[in-house]
Scaffold this motif. Sequence first.
Motif, PDB file in Angstrom:
ATOM      1  N   VAL A  73       0.830  -1.208   0.000  1.00  0.00           N
ATOM      2  CA  VAL A  73       0.000   0.000   0.000  1.00  0.00           C
ATOM      3  C   VAL A  73       0.860   1.251   0.000  1.00  0.00           C
ATOM      4  CG1 VAL A  73      -1.607   1.356   1.418  1.00  0.00           C
ATOM      5  CG2 VAL A  73      -1.997  -1.099   1.065  1.00  0.00           C
ATOM      6  N   TRP A  74       1.865   1.289   0.839  1.00  0.00           N
ATOM      7  CA  TRP A  74       2.700   2.482   0.948  1.00  0.00           C
ATOM      8  C   TRP A  74       3.615   2.651  -0.256  1.00  0.00           C
ATOM      9  CZ3 TRP A  74       2.767   6.395   4.541  1.00  0.00           C
ATOM     10  CH2 TRP A  74       1.949   6.233   5.661  1.00  0.00           C
ATOM     11  N   ALA A  75       4.150   1.558  -0.784  1.00  0.00           N
ATOM     12  CA  ALA A  75       5.086   1.657  -1.905  1.00  0.00           C
ATOM     13  C   ALA A  75       4.417   2.202  -3.160  1.00  0.00           C
ATOM     14  CB  ALA A  75       5.716   0.297  -2.187  1.00  0.00           C
ATOM     15  N   ALA A  76       3.117   2.009  -3.282  1.00  0.00           N
ATOM     16  CA  ALA A  76       2.405   2.565  -4.439  1.00  0.00           C
ATOM     17  C   ALA A  76       2.552   4.073  -4.501  1.00  0.00           C
ATOM     18  CB  ALA A  76       0.930   2.170  -4.379  1.00  0.00           C
ATOM     19  N   GLY A  77       2.782   4.702  -3.352  1.00  0.00           N
ATOM     20  CA  GLY A  77       2.938   6.148  -3.302  1.00  0.00           C
ATOM     21  C   GLY A  77       4.201   6.672  -3.944  1.00  0.00           C
ATOM     22  N   VAL A  78       5.155   5.777  -4.235  1.00  0.00           N
ATOM     23  CA  VAL A  78       6.355   6.173  -4.979  1.00  0.00           C
ATOM     24  C   VAL A  78       6.441   5.420  -6.305  1.00  0.00           C
ATOM     25  CG1 VAL A  78       7.680   6.872  -2.939  1.00  0.00           C
ATOM     26  CG2 VAL A  78       7.800   4.495  -3.739  1.00  0.00           C
ATOM     27  N   GLY A  79       5.318   4.816  -6.699  1.00  0.00           N
ATOM     28  CA  GLY A  79       5.267   4.156  -7.996  1.00  0.00           C
ATOM     29  C   GLY A  79       5.812   2.750  -8.042  1.00  0.00           C
ATOM     30  N   ILE A  80       6.025   2.111  -6.893  1.00  0.00           N
ATOM     31  CA  ILE A  80       6.525   0.735  -6.863  1.00  0.00           C
ATOM     32  C   ILE A  80       5.334  -0.220  -6.786  1.00  0.00           C
ATOM     33  CG2 ILE A  80       7.962  -0.947  -5.653  1.00  0.00           C
ATOM     34  CD1 ILE A  80       9.548   1.341  -6.859  1.00  0.00           C
ATOM     35  N   ALA A  81       5.234  -1.131  -7.741  1.00  0.00           N
ATOM     36  CA  ALA A  81       4.118  -2.069  -7.805  1.00  0.00           C
ATOM     37  C   ALA A  81       4.302  -3.208  -6.803  1.00  0.00           C
ATOM     38  CB  ALA A  81       3.998  -2.635  -9.219  1.00  0.00           C
ATOM     39  N   PRO A  82       3.203  -3.879  -6.417  1.00  0.00           N
ATOM     40  CA  PRO A  82       3.311  -4.983  -5.451  1.00  0.00           C
ATOM     41  C   PRO A  82       4.263  -6.094  -5.876  1.00  0.00           C
ATOM     42  CG  PRO A  82       1.027  -4.301  -5.650  1.00  0.00           C
ATOM     43  CD  PRO A  82       1.787  -3.548  -6.714  1.00  0.00           C
ATOM     44  N   ASP A  83       4.454  -6.304  -7.189  1.00  0.00           N
ATOM     45  CA  ASP A  83       5.372  -7.366  -7.591  1.00  0.00           C
ATOM     46  C   ASP A  83       6.832  -6.966  -7.439  1.00  0.00           C
ATOM     47  OD1 ASP A  83       5.692  -5.613  -9.700  1.00  0.00           O
ATOM     48  OD2 ASP A  83       5.231  -7.071 -11.273  1.00  0.00           O
ATOM     49  N   HIS A  84       7.070  -5.765  -6.916  1.00  0.00           N
ATOM     50  CA  HIS A  84       8.432  -5.317  -6.635  1.00  0.00           C
ATOM     51  C   HIS A  84       8.619  -4.937  -5.168  1.00  0.00           C
ATOM     52  CE1 HIS A  84       9.390  -5.672 -10.793  1.00  0.00           C
ATOM     53  NE2 HIS A  84      10.554  -5.069 -10.675  1.00  0.00           N
ATOM     54  N   THR A  85       7.756  -5.437  -4.298  1.00  0.00           N
ATOM     55  CA  THR A  85       7.935  -5.251  -2.861  1.00  0.00           C
ATOM     56  C   THR A  85       8.189  -6.610  -2.214  1.00  0.00           C
ATOM     57  OG1 THR A  85       5.575  -5.465  -2.329  1.00  0.00           O
ATOM     58  CG2 THR A  85       6.406  -3.251  -2.822  1.00  0.00           C
ATOM     59  N   ILE A  86       9.088  -6.605  -1.245  1.00  0.00           N
ATOM     60  CA  ILE A  86       9.399  -7.823  -0.491  1.00  0.00           C
ATOM     61  C   ILE A  86       9.324  -7.479   0.991  1.00  0.00           C
ATOM     62  CG2 ILE A  86      11.003  -9.731  -0.173  1.00  0.00           C
ATOM     63  CD1 ILE A  86      12.497  -8.734  -2.687  1.00  0.00           C
ATOM     64  N   GLY A  87       8.269  -7.953   1.641  1.00  0.00           N
ATOM     65  CA  GLY A  87       8.114  -7.749   3.073  1.00  0.00           C
ATOM     66  C   GLY A  87       7.957  -9.081   3.771  1.00  0.00           C
ATOM     67  N   ILE A  88       7.551  -9.037   5.026  1.00  0.00           N
ATOM     68  CA  ILE A  88       7.271 -10.279   5.750  1.00  0.00           C
ATOM     69  C   ILE A  88       6.026 -10.910   5.131  1.00  0.00           C
ATOM     70  CG2 ILE A  88       6.719 -11.322   7.962  1.00  0.00           C
ATOM     71  CD1 ILE A  88       8.121  -9.008   9.325  1.00  0.00           C
ATOM     72  N   ARG A  89       6.134 -12.178   4.746  1.00  0.00           N
ATOM     73  CA  ARG A  89       5.047 -12.865   4.053  1.00  0.00           C
ATOM     74  C   ARG A  89       4.471 -13.987   4.913  1.00  0.00           C
ATOM     75  NH1 ARG A  89       7.594 -13.500  -2.093  1.00  0.00           N
ATOM     76  NH2 ARG A  89       7.808 -11.248  -2.493  1.00  0.00           N
ATOM     77  N   PRO A  90       3.258 -13.810   5.411  1.00  0.00           N
ATOM     78  CA  PRO A  90       2.624 -14.903   6.154  1.00  0.00           C
ATOM     79  C   PRO A  90       2.222 -16.049   5.226  1.00  0.00           C
ATOM     80  CG  PRO A  90       1.637 -12.771   6.712  1.00  0.00           C
ATOM     81  CD  PRO A  90       2.467 -12.571   5.479  1.00  0.00           C
ATOM     82  N   VAL A  91       2.230 -17.245   5.761  1.00  0.00           N
ATOM     83  CA  VAL A  91       1.651 -18.395   5.070  1.00  0.00           C
ATOM     84  C   VAL A  91       0.136 -18.215   5.078  1.00  0.00           C
ATOM     85  CG1 VAL A  91       1.308 -20.898   5.194  1.00  0.00           C
ATOM     86  CG2 VAL A  91       3.551 -19.922   5.694  1.00  0.00           C
ATOM     87  N   THR A  92      -0.522 -18.546   3.983  1.00  0.00           N
ATOM     88  CA  THR A  92      -1.976 -18.439   3.918  1.00  0.00           C
ATOM     89  C   THR A  92      -2.603 -19.830   3.882  1.00  0.00           C
ATOM     90  OG1 THR A  92      -1.942 -18.299   1.503  1.00  0.00           O
ATOM     91  CG2 THR A  92      -1.890 -16.227   2.733  1.00  0.00           C
ATOM     92  N   ALA A  93      -3.824 -19.922   4.379  1.00  0.00           N
ATOM     93  CA  ALA A  93      -4.616 -21.155   4.332  1.00  0.00           C
ATOM     94  C   ALA A  93      -6.062 -20.768   4.064  1.00  0.00           C
ATOM     95  CB  ALA A  93      -4.502 -21.930   5.640  1.00  0.00           C
ATOM     96  N   HIS A  94      -6.624 -21.332   3.005  1.00  0.00           N
ATOM     97  CA  HIS A  94      -8.004 -21.025   2.618  1.00  0.00           C
ATOM     98  C   HIS A  94      -8.203 -19.520   2.420  1.00  0.00           C
ATOM     99  CE1 HIS A  94      -8.672 -25.188   3.699  1.00  0.00           C
ATOM    100  NE2 HIS A  94      -8.282 -24.941   4.930  1.00  0.00           N
ATOM    101  N   GLY A  95      -7.167 -18.865   1.870  1.00  0.00           N
ATOM    102  CA  GLY A  95      -7.263 -17.454   1.555  1.00  0.00           C
ATOM    103  C   GLY A  95      -7.029 -16.516   2.717  1.00  0.00           C
ATOM    104  N   ARG A  96      -6.739 -17.049   3.883  1.00  0.00           N
ATOM    105  CA  ARG A  96      -6.534 -16.206   5.071  1.00  0.00           C
ATOM    106  C   ARG A  96      -5.116 -16.366   5.611  1.00  0.00           C
ATOM    107  NH1 ARG A  96     -11.229 -13.921   6.785  1.00  0.00           N
ATOM    108  NH2 ARG A  96     -13.136 -14.787   5.875  1.00  0.00           N
TER     109      ARG A  96
END
Length: 424
Positions: free
Chosen positions: A255-278
Amino acid sequence: MRSARRWQAAAAALAIAGSAFAAAPTAQARTGACPELTVTQGWYGQNKARLQELVDTYGRCGKGAGAARGHQPVAVFDWDNTVVKNDVGDATMYWMLRHSKIRRPQHGDWHTTSRYLTEPAATALAAACPADAATLPTATDPRCADEIRTVYGDGRTTAGAAAFAGWDRRTIEPQYAWLAQLMSGWRAGDIRSFARAARAENLAAPIGARQRVGTAEVMGWVRYYDQQRDLIRTLERAGFDVWVTSASPEPVVDVWAAGVGIAPDHTIGIRPVTAHGRLTPHLKGCGSVADGEDAMITYIDGKRCWINQEVFGVRGAAAERVQPAARRQVFAAGDSDTDVSFLRDATGLRLVLNRNKNELMCRAYDNSDGRWIVNPMFIQPKGQKSGTYPCATTAYTGRDGTAGPVRRADGTVVPDQRDSVYGG
């Protein structure tokens, strides 16, 4: 898993580029073909000129012998206190506490939120927060809000007991990871909506604003740095592949990186494991660390691993190691010890915003290869650190938390350094 970038650049071309850049510490004659940095205020000394030289040398517009033709150079920015002033993870945590958006742990057992949570912390959290509420009432229950905020922010309970134990200090910080883990039960889209709300509040608040969370007054504002927006835009126009890495949860950084033109496919943050979409309380791994082991986030050596894996396509344990020059970022920017490893990996230039962090400032001021530049923070810069940085004795933190000397790549010890680039 996002698709990794494929890199086939010639190492010899990059080596020539690096040699040309290191040999010319001041800006080369401008060709007029490269995009130029436009924000001048806030840059210290020759830093703006050095950054422009980076653009002129490595960009697709570069005319010098150092331009590596056919290779898209990579630039990687830390986020919190590097591209923005203050911490967007903190901003989101405070918003979630103020709006009762943290769900009760599985079976009411706080140990399920982090494998590193101590017994005193789990007991304190269970005592402070109701066991029968699906979503914790932290907006109206200051005792519960205070306990969560203190464990997250201080790494201790409100009674002063250590909240976390047993982690590798070079690959994970359990306090940072805990925010992502407390987002369990929500969808990534929910977290992005929380982050957007927190972003709007923090950008609208005046500089220096405070907000009440539980019984405490905490930071209540964030600002983008105009200088970094300008730098990112200029690098992208010059053909750089620009990425963001952060130890905040990835949906928040998106969300914040979009403010400088960086798309989500170019951000690397802490990534939780998901299960059933959550989201779940477990975290995706990198290198030799499997998903769910919760031991490798975007933190110090973990940032190196995630960059190698996601940007350069290195898989397995090799992602944890320093790569050949052709498979490393040309430019990196950071502000904290959490950024040390990926900054050291940059082959062209390393920008450090001075927040008086021991290991980082030892390496930046030692500047053994001439590729480090230091700048005061652009908003509310810190004053000069008293005394010297204890580089030769205690500035380095080992995997078990033991303090020791900062060492160069050849094993020699960095001598103590005096703070010389700071705010007025």
